[in-house]
Write a protein that holds these residues in place. Structure first.
Motif, mmCIF file in Angstrom:
data_model
loop_
_atom_site.group_PDB
_atom_site.id
_atom_site.type_symbol
_atom_site.label_atom_id
_atom_site.label_comp_id
_atom_site.label_asym_id
_atom_site.label_seq_id
_atom_site.Cartn_x
_atom_site.Cartn_y
_atom_site.Cartn_z
ATOM 1 N N GLY A 64 -9.298 5.197 5.867
ATOM 2 C CA GLY A 64 -8.654 5.939 6.941
ATOM 3 C C GLY A 64 -7.473 6.747 6.434
ATOM 4 N N VAL A 65 -6.692 6.138 5.570
ATOM 5 C CA VAL A 65 -5.531 6.840 4.998
ATOM 6 C C VAL A 65 -5.992 8.037 4.174
ATOM 7 C CG1 VAL A 65 -3.627 6.643 3.367
ATOM 8 C CG2 VAL A 65 -4.092 4.777 4.965
ATOM 9 N N LEU A 68 -9.330 -3.980 4.628
ATOM 10 C CA LEU A 68 -8.563 -3.165 3.688
ATOM 11 C C LEU A 68 -9.286 -1.851 3.410
ATOM 12 C CD1 LEU A 68 -6.185 -2.894 1.671
ATOM 13 C CD2 LEU A 68 -7.680 -3.910 -0.042
ATOM 14 N N ILE A 96 1.104 7.276 9.601
ATOM 15 C CA ILE A 96 -0.278 7.399 9.125
ATOM 16 C C ILE A 96 -1.188 6.847 10.228
ATOM 17 C CG2 ILE A 96 -1.943 6.659 7.391
ATOM 18 C CD1 ILE A 96 0.414 6.342 5.445
ATOM 19 N N PRO A 97 -2.019 7.696 10.839
ATOM 20 C CA PRO A 97 -2.823 7.224 11.978
ATOM 21 C C PRO A 97 -3.693 6.011 11.636
ATOM 22 C CG PRO A 97 -2.878 9.608 11.861
ATOM 23 C CD PRO A 97 -2.186 9.145 10.618
ATOM 24 N N ALA A 98 -4.264 5.999 10.430
ATOM 25 C CA ALA A 98 -5.181 4.903 10.087
ATOM 26 C C ALA A 98 -4.463 3.552 10.047
ATOM 27 C CB ALA A 98 -5.840 5.180 8.739
ATOM 28 N N LEU A 99 -3.160 3.571 9.886
ATOM 29 C CA LEU A 99 -2.405 2.313 9.826
ATOM 30 C C LEU A 99 -1.640 2.059 11.134
ATOM 31 C CD1 LEU A 99 -0.958 2.629 6.199
ATOM 32 C CD2 LEU A 99 -3.143 1.670 6.950
ATOM 33 N N SER A 155 -8.872 0.521 6.186
ATOM 34 C CA SER A 155 -7.520 1.096 6.228
ATOM 35 C C SER A 155 -7.338 2.173 5.161
ATOM 36 C CB SER A 155 -6.471 0.004 6.011
ATOM 37 O OG SER A 155 -6.478 -0.906 7.062
ATOM 38 N N LEU A 183 0.816 -1.215 0.000
ATOM 39 C CA LEU A 183 0.000 0.000 0.000
ATOM 40 C C LEU A 183 0.848 1.262 0.000
ATOM 41 C CD1 LEU A 183 -2.690 1.534 0.404
ATOM 42 C CD2 LEU A 183 -2.463 1.099 2.857
ATOM 43 N N LEU A 194 0.741 4.571 -2.376
ATOM 44 C CA LEU A 194 0.454 5.935 -1.916
ATOM 45 C C LEU A 194 1.546 6.896 -2.354
ATOM 46 C CD1 LEU A 194 -0.744 5.095 1.709
ATOM 47 C CD2 LEU A 194 -2.169 5.952 -0.163
ATOM 48 N N PRO A 198 -1.633 -3.959 5.654
ATOM 49 C CA PRO A 198 -2.680 -3.617 6.627
ATOM 50 C C PRO A 198 -3.955 -4.437 6.448
ATOM 51 C CG PRO A 198 -1.745 -1.647 5.657
ATOM 52 C CD PRO A 198 -1.204 -2.798 4.875
#
Lengths: 826, 115
Positions: B73-74, B67, A728-731, B70, A173, A177, A782
């Motif tokens: 969220g990103v 997924l 990255i907070p979401a990860l 995630s 991922l 990105l 993730p």
């Protein structure tokens, strides 16, 4: 109408093609990113372990079978060591490809390539420390036949084989990105990483603080406040006392400022910039690692037991990756490897288990150099003669390969120079001369006894020095602080005069003088970053700063238990008790009583209530505990009030002696240090402690509400944060309550993101048994169920039994989650 | 219905083979060949079906929700919005390419055969 529709369609198509093909700002190009066959969504398909896959690996001599167990740990069955490390490179790349890339950029000073100019300070730090040049030196210095080079090349073969065959769906991922592709892995990338670990574990905070203190209270007081030797000694190498020794002598009172230290810089001007910033970390004493082992005579099963938990910065994915490598008749090693290193760093084989803590010795010296040209030096003077300076141009590239900065780093024969406050300082550091550490791990993995392991490491391992603990199946235990300790003419606690060769390192401390112990009479060994050897036993300056509290706690636990079980070992790793609290709480309680009886001092009602609360505290730092908050707040207040002589002007960081030095001061109730200079009266110990307790109580009540309520729970002020590598907070996994606190065996520090990065317990019976966990998971994807699946058990302090099959067929289908076969390829 | 299915299969196949450009090519060809009123809308719907089917394949392993959470969220968007953007992106590309294809088809068909 048709024309308008066509025009609209052309515009939409053009815009779609543009945002589909080109990144806009931080957003990736949407076409490849969103497309469901190979784009980011396809990562859901890549989340599972491989199922019977065949893949070819260049350089592989014979097929290698890899079986993933139900914890996603790969068991690699190869016919040669090089093939085993090739396969390790392959499986690590499959699970942690972005981590390999990001760590390499960080370690080689190339973070600007993904982070742009804002990453420039971090990159400059790496290059100005000479770490990149040193890694290149390893590659050039070690011959093709050296174990380090051969295994690094084999590992690179494996990583590159995975990159070459990686299906588009498996591109991590983070690469998507960033809009990048994984580059080819080079053997030197392993050396970069090795050197980076040396920097992570470097330790010089104490000398900076001592200079800062001397500038305020004189050299004699500063030397006592920031001592070379800990005031509380229970060393790694047992001194035979069986109990800690406390220095109860009075501290020298504050004196006149030391002019030499003032000249050197009010606090830390002589330290290079990034080093200074890191040393400013108030949490530094919380950094911690532990290991201990017990001999059969003190274990419940009659077998040697070993436990280890190195504390490092916590990230997702984790710094560790669990793997098992088997080469029949040659190698059978299980444990934690660092992605990028061709070695199992912490682990065990069928006969021996090993684990490390950081020794923390000061092996980094600065020299003030006299140069011929202040702007562009070409020579420096030593003993009246000029010696050449080697310039090295460092180019920093941006995200598109453009040059964003160019530096020239100058090198003396000692090491890299930096210009600090108008002076040129060169750095001598053992890490810059090291290089064969990986060979130690590779050879140590074959050891049959604890002594063999220690000797294998001692032959090649130099930096960063580690307290290497080992235990074997025959019941022997051993520890040695393995590393290179330079012998200097004088200690390196301040910058040395570079114009005299008399200040250079003379030789290295011989092995027989390294801190070490084999099968001690006490029946156990423990290290927790405490002073490695009793200064009364060895006349050698190791430098560094040592935290005694965890060592006191684990030694007390081990002393009290003559029949240690595996579960005891696990329980000790997260024990919430604190020797620090055990020492200080009685002082606070007695101070509260005495001051109350004096009829003077702070608010008596509040003091009585604060005293009652503290007295009820069980001195344990469990997440639900409501007493630890008050104690920690009181400790901070007491340090602030006591060390007011060290207060800094202009809001700069104040230097604060350690809580071990504070413990020494406790024995002298009328010391001049207790007096608060801002008041007309003269305070003593009890007055300051009582006042601190009242202040802490009032501040805590204001901040967290009524005492004893859930607001005072330790978990409200103490969390663990495990950030993703890109923050990255979401990860990430953030804000999780956890047991532990200052002085406990499992503290969490540095904004909640430094802590036990790996936990392992090994029982060395006729058959080896082991239990492990770490805060993360095996996969860097993730979407994978293995991304952070181990965090709950890590938070709870539990461990999982590991599988250690001797052959692939020994792992039954019920314990398998995947497999792959690596075949020789071009 | 048959045209929709055939176009969707073509789009899914080309996406699998060529990546996201596959949907543009398939839509362009479909727009050229389909001689019916509202063909570009049918092609857009086919794109949604095609990419929706591919997303369904992605979800077979059971990790799709994790997924999606995630990634959302990103990107700091709700999960449904991310899925809608994905399908809408394909649909818009397909519709616009189909309109262009339709126009190309008309011109090709209206050009008199050379002598």
């Amino acid at each position: 109408m048709r024309v308008l529709r066509l025009l609209g369609a052309v515009l939409v198509l053009g815009a779609g093609l543009f945002i589909g093909a080109r990144p806009i700002g931080p957003a990736p190009a949407l076409g490849a990113f969103l497309e469901p066959a190979h784009g980011v969504w396809a990562l859901a398909r890549a989340a599972a372990s491989p199922a019977g896959l065949d893949a070819s690996v260049a350089g592989l001599r014979e097929p290698v079978e890899v079986v993933y167990d139900d914890r996603a740990v790969p068991h690699i069955f190869a016919r040669s060591e090089e093939d085993a490390y090739r396969a390790l490179g392959y499986v690590v790349a499959r699970d942690r490809l972005f981590q390999l890339y990001a760590q390499t950029l960080a370690a080689s000073g190339r973070l600007t390539e993904i982070g742009g100019a804002q990453a420039l300070p971090l990159d400059r730090e790496m290059r100005q420390l000479g770490l990149t040049r040193a890694a290149e030196g390893i590659a050039a210095r070690l011959g093709d036949t050296s174990v380090t080079v051969r295994m690094a090349r084999a590992y690179a073969d494996g990583v590159n084989a995975y990159i070459a065959r990686m299906p588009a769906a498996e591109l991590p991922l983070e690469f998507r990105l960033l809009g990048r592709r994984p580059p080819k892995w080079e053997p030197i990338d392993s050396y970069f990483l090795q050197n980076r670990m040396g920097w992570t574990l470097a330790n010089i905070a104490n000398e900076r603080d001592r200079v800062g203190a001397a500038a305020k209270v004189g050299a004699a007081a500063a030397n006592a406040l920031f001592p070379d030797d800990s005031p509380i000694v229970e060393p790694i190498q047992p001194n035979g006392q069986g109990t800690p020794r406390f220095d109860t002598s009075p501290l020298p009172p504050p004196g006149a400022p030391d002019s030499a230290s003032m000249l050197l810089g009010a606090t830390d001007a002589w330290l290079p910039s990034r080093r200074r910033a890191r040393a400013d970390d108030e949490d530094a004493p919380w950094r911690a690692s532990n290991n201990w082992a017990v001999m059969p005579k003190r274990s419940a099963t009659g077998h040697a037991l070993l436990a280890g938990d190195p504390h490092l910065d916590l990230t997702l994915p984790s710094i560790w990756y669990e793997a098992h490598l088997v080469v029949p008749g040659r190698l059978d090693v299980y444990g934690a490897t660092i992605p990028g290193l061709p070695a199992v760093v912490l682990g065990f084989n069928r006969d021996v288990a090993w684990t490390f803590t950081n020794t923390g010795a000061d092996v980094m010296d600065y020299y003030v150099e006299e140069v011929d040209d202040d702007r562009h030096p070409t020579r420096h003077r030593v003993d009246g003669a000029w010696r050449p300076i080697e310039p090295r141009v460092e180019v920093y590239r941006g995200q598109k390969g453009q040059t964003i900065a160019v530096d020239t780093v100058y090198y003396t024969f000692r090491g890299p120079m930096q210009r600090v406050r108008g002076r040129w300082l060169s750095l001598r550091w053992t890490v810059l001369d090291a290089g064969r550490e990986a060979a130690g791990f590779i050879e140590g993995a074959r050891a049959r006894t604890a002594a063999e392991f220690e000797d294998a490491m001692a032959r090649t391992y130099r930096a960063p020095a580690q307290n290497m603990l080992a235990a074997d199946r025959a019941g022997h235990i051993a520890i040695r602080s393995t590393g290179r300790y330079p012998i200097r003419a004088r200690n390196g606690s301040v910058p040395l005069d570079g114009t005299s060769s008399a200040n250079d390192w003379k030789s290295d401390l011989p092995l027989e003088r390294w801190p070490q112990a084999f099968d001690p009479a006490q029946g156990y060994l423990a290290s927790a970053n405490q002073q490695p050897v009793d200064p009364r036993a060895v006349d050698f300056w190791f430098g560094g700063s040592y935290d005694p509290w965890r060592a006191l706690r684990i030694n007390a636990l081990l002393r009290a238990d003559s029949a240690v079980t595996v579960d005891d070992m696990r329980r000790f790793q997260t024990d919430p008790g604190s020797a620090r609290a055990d020492l200080y709480v009685p002082y606070f309680l007695n101070a509260a009583l005495r001051v109350a009886s004096r009829g003077t001092g702070p608010n008596r009602v509040v003091l009585a209530e604060a005293g009652r609360l503290l007295n009820r505290w069980d001195r344990r730092y469990t997440a639900s505990n409501t007493g630890a908050v008050l104690f920690e707040s009181a400790m901070r207040e007491a340090a602030m009030e006591t060390w007011d002589e060290l207060a800094s002007e202009n809001g700069a960081r104040r230097v604060t002696p350690s809580s071990a030095v504070f413990a020494r001061l406790m024995h002298d109730s009328a010391s001049a240090w207790w007096d608060d200079r801002s008041t007309p009266q003269v305070e003593d110990r009890d007055a300051i402690l009582a006042s601190s307790l009242v202040s802490a109580f009032l501040a805590t009540r204001q901040r967290l509400g009524t005492p004893g309520d859930s607001g005072w729970r330790w978990s409200n002020v103490h969390h663990v944060n495990i950030p993703h590598l890109l923050r990255i907070p979401a990860l990430s996994a953030l804000g999780m309550p956890i047991d532990g606190g200052p002085g406990t065996l499992s503290p969490i520090a540095i904004g909640g993101s430094n802590g036990p990065s790996w936990r392992m317990v090994v029982e060395l019976g006729p058959t080896v048994h082991a239990w492990t966990t770490y805060p993360g998971g095996q996969s860097g994807n993730p979407a994978s169920p293995r991304y952070k699946d181990r965090i709950p058990q890590w938070l709870a302090g539990t461990l999982e039994a590991v599988h250690v099959p001797m052959r692939a067929s020994e792992l039954p289908p019920s314990q398998r989650s995947g497999s792959l076969t690596l075949l020789p390829g071009r | 219905m048959l045209a929709l299915l055939a176009t969707a299969i073509a789009m899914a196949s080309l996406t699998w083979l060529l990546g996201w450009w596959g949907i543009v090519i398939a839509a362009l060809v479909a727009g050229t060949l389909l001689r019916r009123r509202g063909a570009p809308w049918l092609v857009a719907l086919s794109a949604i079906v095609a990419w929706g089917a591919l997303l369904a394949v992605d979800s077979f392993g059971g990790r799709f929700a994790a997924l999606a959470t995630s990634i959302a969220g990103v990107m700091r968007v709700p999960v449904p919005a991310l899925l809608i953007v994905t399908l809408l992106f394909g649909a818009l590309l397909a519709w616009s390419a189909a309109v262009v294809g339709d126009e190309i088809g008309r011109r090709v068909r209206s050009t008199p055969p050379s002598a």
